[in-house]
Enzyme design. Structure first.
Site, PDB file in Angstrom:
ATOM      1  N   ARG A 164       0.831  -1.223   0.000  1.00 38.94           N
ATOM      2  CA  ARG A 164       0.000   0.000   0.000  1.00 38.94           C
ATOM      3  C   ARG A 164       0.862   1.268   0.000  1.00 38.94           C
ATOM      4  O   ARG A 164       0.530   2.261   0.626  1.00 38.94           O
ATOM      5  CB  ARG A 164      -0.951   0.041   1.207  1.00 38.94           C
ATOM      6  CG  ARG A 164      -1.946  -1.096   1.283  1.00 38.94           C
ATOM      7  CD  ARG A 164      -2.937  -1.058   0.122  1.00 38.94           C
ATOM      8  NE  ARG A 164      -4.023  -2.005   0.311  1.00 38.94           N
ATOM      9  CZ  ARG A 164      -3.991  -3.285  -0.057  1.00 38.94           C
ATOM     10  NH1 ARG A 164      -2.915  -3.768  -0.669  1.00 38.94           N
ATOM     11  NH2 ARG A 164      -5.028  -4.065   0.127  1.00 38.94           N
ATOM     12  N   SER A 239     -10.594  -0.812   3.397  1.00 38.98           N
ATOM     13  CA  SER A 239      -9.841  -0.931   4.664  1.00 38.98           C
ATOM     14  C   SER A 239      -9.393   0.457   5.097  1.00 38.98           C
ATOM     15  O   SER A 239      -8.757   1.170   4.321  1.00 38.98           O
ATOM     16  CB  SER A 239      -8.584  -1.786   4.470  1.00 38.98           C
ATOM     17  OG  SER A 239      -8.910  -3.056   3.989  1.00 38.98           O
ATOM     18  N   GLU A 335      -4.670   3.692   6.207  1.00 36.49           N
ATOM     19  CA  GLU A 335      -4.390   3.489   4.777  1.00 36.49           C
ATOM     20  C   GLU A 335      -5.011   4.624   3.956  1.00 36.49           C
ATOM     21  O   GLU A 335      -4.473   5.047   2.930  1.00 36.49           O
ATOM     22  CB  GLU A 335      -4.989   2.146   4.336  1.00 36.49           C
ATOM     23  CG  GLU A 335      -4.642   1.775   2.920  1.00 36.49           C
ATOM     24  CD  GLU A 335      -5.674   0.886   2.272  1.00 36.49           C
ATOM     25  OE1 GLU A 335      -6.625   1.420   1.672  1.00 36.49           O
ATOM     26  OE2 GLU A 335      -5.514  -0.340   2.333  1.00 36.49           O
TER      27      GLU A 335
HETATM   28  P1  FAD Z   1      -8.931   8.643  -4.979  1.00 39.69           P
HETATM   29  O1  FAD Z   1      -9.584   8.258  -3.698  1.00 39.69           O
HETATM   30  O2  FAD Z   1      -9.615   9.615  -5.835  1.00 39.69           O
HETATM   31  O3  FAD Z   1      -7.465   9.165  -4.654  1.00 39.69           O
HETATM   32  C1  FAD Z   1      -6.611   8.423  -3.810  1.00 39.69           C
HETATM   33  C2  FAD Z   1      -5.263   9.144  -3.713  1.00 39.69           C
HETATM   34  O4  FAD Z   1      -4.618   9.163  -4.982  1.00 39.69           O
HETATM   35  C3  FAD Z   1      -5.393  10.611  -3.314  1.00 39.69           C
HETATM   36  O5  FAD Z   1      -4.269  10.949  -2.526  1.00 39.69           O
HETATM   37  C4  FAD Z   1      -5.355  11.355  -4.643  1.00 39.69           C
HETATM   38  O6  FAD Z   1      -4.877  12.679  -4.513  1.00 39.69           O
HETATM   39  C5  FAD Z   1      -4.412  10.492  -5.445  1.00 39.69           C
HETATM   40  N1  FAD Z   1      -4.701  10.451  -6.889  1.00 39.69           N
HETATM   41  C6  FAD Z   1      -5.840  10.019  -7.481  1.00 39.69           C
HETATM   42  N2  FAD Z   1      -5.725  10.065  -8.816  1.00 39.69           N
HETATM   43  C7  FAD Z   1      -4.494  10.559  -9.081  1.00 39.69           C
HETATM   44  C8  FAD Z   1      -3.789  10.859 -10.289  1.00 39.69           C
HETATM   45  N3  FAD Z   1      -4.319  10.667 -11.494  1.00 39.69           N
HETATM   46  N4  FAD Z   1      -2.529  11.381 -10.185  1.00 39.69           N
HETATM   47  C9  FAD Z   1      -1.973  11.591  -8.976  1.00 39.69           C
HETATM   48  N5  FAD Z   1      -2.588  11.319  -7.800  1.00 39.69           N
HETATM   49  C10 FAD Z   1      -3.831  10.809  -7.851  1.00 39.69           C
HETATM   50  N6  FAD Z   1      -7.694  -0.774  -2.228  1.00 39.69           N
HETATM   51  C11 FAD Z   1      -6.874  -1.847  -2.371  1.00 39.69           C
HETATM   52  O7  FAD Z   1      -5.658  -1.688  -2.547  1.00 39.69           O
HETATM   53  N7  FAD Z   1      -7.353  -3.107  -2.332  1.00 39.69           N
HETATM   54  C12 FAD Z   1      -8.659  -3.377  -2.136  1.00 39.69           C
HETATM   55  O8  FAD Z   1      -9.062  -4.539  -2.106  1.00 39.69           O
HETATM   56  C13 FAD Z   1      -9.555  -2.269  -1.978  1.00 39.69           C
HETATM   57  N8  FAD Z   1     -10.864  -2.485  -1.748  1.00 39.69           N
HETATM   58  C14 FAD Z   1     -11.700  -1.420  -1.570  1.00 39.69           C
HETATM   59  C15 FAD Z   1     -13.061  -1.682  -1.348  1.00 39.69           C
HETATM   60  C16 FAD Z   1     -13.949  -0.640  -1.186  1.00 39.69           C
HETATM   61  C17 FAD Z   1     -15.409  -0.933  -0.947  1.00 39.69           C
HETATM   62  C18 FAD Z   1     -13.492   0.709  -1.264  1.00 39.69           C
HETATM   63  C19 FAD Z   1     -14.452   1.846  -1.140  1.00 39.69           C
HETATM   64  C20 FAD Z   1     -12.138   0.980  -1.469  1.00 39.69           C
HETATM   65  C21 FAD Z   1     -11.227  -0.098  -1.623  1.00 39.69           C
HETATM   66  N9  FAD Z   1      -9.850   0.112  -1.838  1.00 39.69           N
HETATM   67  C22 FAD Z   1      -9.014  -0.963  -2.019  1.00 39.69           C
HETATM   68  C23 FAD Z   1      -9.301   1.484  -1.839  1.00 39.69           C
HETATM   69  C24 FAD Z   1      -9.432   2.215  -3.201  1.00 39.69           C
HETATM   70  O9  FAD Z   1     -10.370   1.595  -4.011  1.00 39.69           O
HETATM   71  C25 FAD Z   1      -8.093   2.275  -3.924  1.00 39.69           C
HETATM   72  O10 FAD Z   1      -7.128   2.928  -3.141  1.00 39.69           O
HETATM   73  C26 FAD Z   1      -8.217   2.992  -5.284  1.00 39.69           C
HETATM   74  O11 FAD Z   1      -7.030   2.848  -6.017  1.00 39.69           O
HETATM   75  C27 FAD Z   1      -8.513   4.490  -5.126  1.00 39.69           C
HETATM   76  O12 FAD Z   1      -8.807   4.992  -6.410  1.00 39.69           O
HETATM   77  P2  FAD Z   1      -9.547   6.377  -6.609  1.00 39.69           P
HETATM   78  O13 FAD Z   1      -9.523   6.707  -8.048  1.00 39.69           O
HETATM   79  O14 FAD Z   1     -10.876   6.332  -5.963  1.00 39.69           O
HETATM   80  O15 FAD Z   1      -8.575   7.335  -5.811  1.00 39.69           O
HETATM   81  N1  EPU Z   2     -10.654 -10.698  10.293  1.00 39.66           N
HETATM   82  C1  EPU Z   2     -11.326 -10.791  11.485  1.00 39.66           C
HETATM   83  N2  EPU Z   2     -12.353  -9.926  11.703  1.00 39.66           N
HETATM   84  C2  EPU Z   2     -12.741  -9.003  10.800  1.00 39.66           C
HETATM   85  C3  EPU Z   2     -12.042  -8.899   9.583  1.00 39.66           C
HETATM   86  C4  EPU Z   2     -10.989  -9.763   9.351  1.00 39.66           C
HETATM   87  O1  EPU Z   2     -11.015 -11.623  12.334  1.00 39.66           O
HETATM   88  O2  EPU Z   2     -13.691  -8.279  11.092  1.00 39.66           O
HETATM   89  C5  EPU Z   2      -9.551 -11.638  10.036  1.00 39.66           C
HETATM   90  C6  EPU Z   2     -10.071 -12.955   9.483  1.00 39.66           C
HETATM   91  O3  EPU Z   2      -9.393 -13.995  10.103  1.00 39.66           O
HETATM   92  C7  EPU Z   2      -9.635 -12.945   8.044  1.00 39.66           C
HETATM   93  C8  EPU Z   2      -8.409 -12.056   8.064  1.00 39.66           C
HETATM   94  O4  EPU Z   2      -8.656 -11.106   9.117  1.00 39.66           O
HETATM   95  O5  EPU Z   2      -9.350 -14.215   7.587  1.00 39.66           O
HETATM   96  C9  EPU Z   2      -8.179 -11.298   6.768  1.00 39.66           C
HETATM   97  O6  EPU Z   2      -9.389 -10.664   6.386  1.00 39.66           O
HETATM   98  P1  EPU Z   2      -9.730 -10.369   4.849  1.00 39.66           P
HETATM   99  O7  EPU Z   2      -9.444 -11.560   4.015  1.00 39.66           O
HETATM  100  O8  EPU Z   2     -11.084  -9.774   4.784  1.00 39.66           O
HETATM  101  O9  EPU Z   2      -8.650  -9.315   4.452  1.00 39.66           O
HETATM  102  P2  EPU Z   2      -8.070  -8.027   5.190  1.00 39.66           P
HETATM  103  O10 EPU Z   2      -6.700  -8.350   5.667  1.00 39.66           O
HETATM  104  O11 EPU Z   2      -9.031  -7.513   6.203  1.00 39.66           O
HETATM  105  C10 EPU Z   2      -6.924  -7.145   3.045  1.00 39.66           C
HETATM  106  C11 EPU Z   2      -6.816  -5.844   2.328  1.00 39.66           C
HETATM  107  C12 EPU Z   2      -8.058  -5.614   1.475  1.00 39.66           C
HETATM  108  C13 EPU Z   2      -8.150  -6.736   0.459  1.00 39.66           C
HETATM  109  C14 EPU Z   2      -8.255  -8.060   1.210  1.00 39.66           C
HETATM  110  C15 EPU Z   2      -8.237  -9.249   0.284  1.00 39.66           C
HETATM  111  C16 EPU Z   2      -5.435  -4.388   3.642  1.00 39.66           C
HETATM  112  C17 EPU Z   2      -5.364  -3.212   4.548  1.00 39.66           C
HETATM  113  N3  EPU Z   2      -6.643  -4.765   3.265  1.00 39.66           N
HETATM  114  O12 EPU Z   2      -8.008  -7.028   3.969  1.00 39.66           O
HETATM  115  O13 EPU Z   2      -7.893  -4.386   0.778  1.00 39.66           O
HETATM  116  O14 EPU Z   2      -9.275  -6.577  -0.367  1.00 39.66           O
HETATM  117  O15 EPU Z   2      -7.119  -8.197   2.111  1.00 39.66           O
HETATM  118  O16 EPU Z   2      -6.962  -9.437  -0.224  1.00 39.66           O
HETATM  119  O17 EPU Z   2      -4.397  -4.942   3.281  1.00 39.66           O
HETATM  120  C18 EPU Z   2      -8.286  -2.036   0.941  1.00 39.66           C
HETATM  121  O18 EPU Z   2      -7.061  -1.893   0.870  1.00 39.66           O
HETATM  122  O19 EPU Z   2      -9.076  -1.069   1.017  1.00 39.66           O
HETATM  123  C19 EPU Z   2      -8.840  -3.395   0.956  1.00 39.66           C
HETATM  124  C20 EPU Z   2     -10.146  -3.641   1.076  1.00 39.66           C
END
Ligand code: FAD
Ligand code: EPU
Length: 339
Positions: A164, A239, A335
């Protein structure tokens, strides 16, 4: 291109925080970006570039210019029998870009299906899910230096990708506007990543023995839909905290006291802890504070119950940080980008 004044940012952040910016502009082409750079409003204001607003928490109004990057376009840059380099404009919706590649049979991004946001933000924090990060297939990106207007190409070695993390989240924060990102994907004999246990369980449920990239994507979508709230219905930014990394000594102490702690060994000898488990074991799953709450299915996700201010969510995150530290002596790191 039109610079608008006093715009409400609620539709532009997935937390659904009701806040305002002084100026707002949507950029659809490189020419528009270059035109914008000549404008007095650009030159006299603080700037914030956004994509889908899915990783941002606004704790106050933004007294400057918000630039929403909507530069589109997907094209193949080069290909041979085995691999293809595909470039997408920063304003392409990430999930649609992943689907485009799957439809062409290009593999490497399928585990990253359904991550919200745009292509341009993906390298910012090296998005990752289900055993894959974009650094695994990232080829290069084009960015414009916001101050000088000069274009620079960054290859993977220049981005310092980590968990990240990248240079765009640290030393180059707010210095570059990312305008296009390219990935090197496989055309043949795709190496599928099903290392994440839940994917195999989901494929079994679906009755699939020999999965293809579409099956992996479907499995990931199904898992994500089962535990992550849809931001169109419940405001959130995924997250809120990173999973913390601890030394083997710290891990051993924790393991003695909390036998069931969820952890993953890292190649450097350290351990990554599941922050969701730590939060849940502070009895905070579903915990409400003002108009914010900890999601009741995934404790790592903070939600807007409807009318939360950015500060409600920030204060809740502070409370969680303190509780987790009190109980486990582990410091969580946010994050989400706090504005
Ligand atoms: P924004 O929120 O618009 O911007 C994020 C940052 O990037 C800000 O600092 C912004 O200034 C900068 N930025 C945006 N665009 C540009 C650009 N073109 N040039 C320079 N800087 C820029 N993330 C994960 O890694 N894994 C996941 O599994 C994951 N699951 C998610 C699930 C949900 C339900 C939600 C709501 C979010 C999740 N995220 C996850 C976080 C998010 O989706 C990612 O970080 C995504 O890449 C953000 O994209 P955005 O376009 O919305 O960025
Ligand atoms: N867990 C709990 N309680 C909870 C949530 C999680 O006990 O309420 C434990 C469970 O044991 C589970 C483990 O945590 O097995 C891992 O949970 P999960 O698989 O949901 O993944 P995570 O570690 O919570 C990370 C990323 C997610 C990504 C998933 C799948 C980070 C900060 N988050 O979540 O990314 O989608 O793995 O790979 O690394 C994001 O970055 O926004 C994001 C959603």
């Amino acid at each position: 291109m039109e610079i608008k004044s006093n715009i409400n940012l609620k539709p532009f952040n997935t937390f659904g925080i009701d806040c305002w910016c002084n100026y707002f502009v949507q950029i659809k082409t490189l020419e528009e970006l270059s035109q914008l750079r000549q404008n007095a409003i650009f030159n006299s204001n603080e700037k914030l570039i956004i994509g889908g607003g899915s990783n941002i928490l606004f704790t106050k109004n933004f007294k400057g210019l918000v630039i929403k990057n909507e530069i589109k376009g997907i094209k193949i840059i080069s290909e041979n029998d085995e691999t293809v380099i595909v470039e997408a404009g920063a304003g392409e919706v990430w999930h649609e870009f992943v689907m485009w590649n799957i439809s062409k049979g290009f593999s490497g991004l399928e585990n990253l299906s359904l991550i919200p946001g745009c292509v341009g933000a993906a390298p910012m924090q090296n998005i990752g899910a289900y055993g894959v990060e974009i650094k695994d297939t990232f080829y290069s990106l084009k960015a414009i230096d916001i101050n000088s207007g000069i274009e620079k190409i960054f290859y993977a070695k220049d981005c310092n990708f980590g968990y990240r993390e990248s240079v765009f989240k640290s030393v180059y924060k707010n210095k570059y506007c990312i305008v296009a990102v390219s990935f090197q994907l496989s055309k043949q004999s795709a190496v599928l990543n099903t290392s994440y246990g839940a994917i195999n369980d989901e494929l079994n449920k679906m009755g699939i023995e020999i999965p293809n990239i579409k099956n992996i994507s479907d499995a990931v979508i199904s898992i994500r839909n089962s535990k992550l709230p849809n931001p169109k219905i419940i405001g959130n930014a995924g997250s809120f905290f990173k999973n913390p990394e601890v030394s083997p000594e710290k891990y051993n102490t924790l393991k003695q006291n909390f036998e069931k702690i969820v952890s993953y060994p890292l190649t450097n000898g350290n351990y990554k802890l599941a922050a969701g488990w730590l939060i849940e074991h502070c009895n905070l799953k579903g915990y409400s504070y003002k108009n914010a709450a900890v999601h009741d299915k995934q404790a790592l996700v903070l939600i807007n119950k409807g009318a939360a201010s950015g500060n409600d969510i920030y204060e809740l995150s502070e409370y969680i940080l303190n509780k987790v530290f009190e109980k486990f002596k582990v410091k969580l790191e946010r994050e989400v980008n706090i504005i």
